[in-house]
Enzyme design. Structure first.
Site, mmCIF file in Angstrom:
data_model
loop_
_atom_site.group_PDB
_atom_site.id
_atom_site.type_symbol
_atom_site.label_atom_id
_atom_site.label_comp_id
_atom_site.label_asym_id
_atom_site.label_seq_id
_atom_site.Cartn_x
_atom_site.Cartn_y
_atom_site.Cartn_z
ATOM 1 N N ARG A 16 11.524 -1.984 11.112
ATOM 2 C CA ARG A 16 10.427 -1.504 11.947
ATOM 3 C C ARG A 16 10.204 -2.467 13.107
ATOM 4 O O ARG A 16 10.315 -3.674 12.939
ATOM 5 C CB ARG A 16 9.144 -1.412 11.104
ATOM 6 N N ARG B 114 11.799 -6.058 4.802
ATOM 7 C CA ARG B 114 11.659 -4.600 4.652
ATOM 8 C C ARG B 114 12.659 -3.858 5.536
ATOM 9 O O ARG B 114 12.915 -4.228 6.674
ATOM 10 C CB ARG B 114 10.244 -4.156 5.036
ATOM 11 N N LYS C 143 0.831 -1.213 0.000
ATOM 12 C CA LYS C 143 0.000 0.000 0.000
ATOM 13 C C LYS C 143 0.862 1.258 0.000
ATOM 14 O O LYS C 143 0.651 2.183 -0.785
ATOM 15 C CB LYS C 143 -0.923 0.036 1.241
ATOM 16 N N ARG D 185 -9.433 1.191 8.889
ATOM 17 C CA ARG D 185 -9.013 -0.168 9.193
ATOM 18 C C ARG D 185 -10.031 -0.907 10.029
ATOM 19 O O ARG D 185 -9.807 -2.067 10.376
ATOM 20 C CB ARG D 185 -7.723 -0.078 10.009
ATOM 21 N N ARG E 86 -0.401 -8.825 13.473
ATOM 22 C CA ARG E 86 -0.959 -7.868 12.500
ATOM 23 C C ARG E 86 -1.839 -8.566 11.473
ATOM 24 O O ARG E 86 -2.877 -8.054 11.082
ATOM 25 C CB ARG E 86 0.177 -7.114 11.797
#
Ligand code: AP5
Ligand code: MG
Length: 218
Positions: free
Chosen positions: A160, A127, A13, A88, A171
């Site tokens: 992160r 990531r 996203k 969300r 998540r």
């Protein structure tokens, strides 16, 4: 152009929102980025949000709704916006509908990015993010030019805190339980477009621009 980008953690996203923002000149509004900035600046909101985020849980609706309401009132949103990671939950979506209706505007499209769970986990574990300018890289799929250094601003890249395996699992579970119901919410409103997010960044963007062009002419 007023868009919502919907999809599980790691579907791309943020990556695609940056590209849409650059091509169409609309503002990217990422609640994740806004919250991480608040955490970094140790504001009261950031202190409240941090433990939820580290665990991979959602920050309370009232907090994020306030953030987005403020941002959408900003003149920089007049040309349009792409909401990345908001709404969300169904209450967030209902509140967004009210805020937009009060301004006599609506959403043009909600894009639902679809990527396999296996690929999402690979994307999240590899990531690396810039804590300063929030640019995103991937060890294998989008490596920075110099190892560990942000191409955009030269800061050191970090992983992160919620990209650890345990938080990723939470998540994904939270997404299934609280966010996935938004797919039928927006489908019922006739605003949803499903998009295969499984190809390369450029291939996904090409398909995305086709969907956006079609909804502009519709
Ligand atoms: P947020 O920052 O929104 O995280 P998320 O939804 O979990 O999504 P991600 O940012 O992890 O993934 P993405 O889809 O943006 O993927 P990306 O483009 O980076 O939220 C973080 C936390 O904040 C939440 O857990 C919650 O606590 C809180 N929060 C935020 N909004 C909230 C809200 N509305 N309500 C309540 N709480 C909220 O890509 C991922 C990786 O893949 C990158 O490394 C990238 O380089 C790579 N990649 C991207 N596209 C491709 C591709 N096509 N091929 C190969 N690799 C790719
Ligand atoms: Mg993101």
């Amino acid at each position: 152009m007023r868009l919502v980008f919907l999809g599980a953690p790691g579907v791309g996203k943020g990556t695609q929102a940056d590209k849409v923002s650059a091509l169409y000149g609309v503002l990217k509004v990422s609640t994740g980025d806004l919250l991480r900035e608040a955490v970094r600046n140790k504001t009261a909101l950031g202190v409240e949000a941090k433990s939820f985020m580290d665990q991979g849980k959602l920050v309370p609706d009232s907090v994020v709704i306030g953030l987005v309401r403020d941002k959408l009132g900003d003149p920089s949103c007049e040309k349009g916006f792409v909401l990345d990671g908001f709404p969300r939950t169904v209450p967030q979506a209902e509140e967004l509908g009210k805020v937009l209706a009060s301004r006599h505007i609506g959403l043009d499209r909600v894009i639902n990015f679809q990527v396999s769970r296996e690929d999402v986990v690979k994307r999240l574990t590899g990531r690396r993010s810039c804590p300063k300018c929030q640019a995103t890289f991937h060890l294998d799929f989008a490596p920075p030019k110099a190892e560990g250094i942000c191409d955009r601003c030269g800061s050191g890249l970090v992983q992160r805190s919620d990209d650890q395996r345990e938080a990723i699992e939470t998540r994904l579970k939270v997404y299934d339980e609280q966010t996935a119901p938004l797919i039928s919410f927006y489908e019922q409103q006739g605003r949803l477009s499903n998009l295969d997010g499984g190809g390369s960044v450029d291939a996904v963007f090409q398909n995305l621009t086709k969907v956006l062009a079609a909804c502009k002419t519709a």
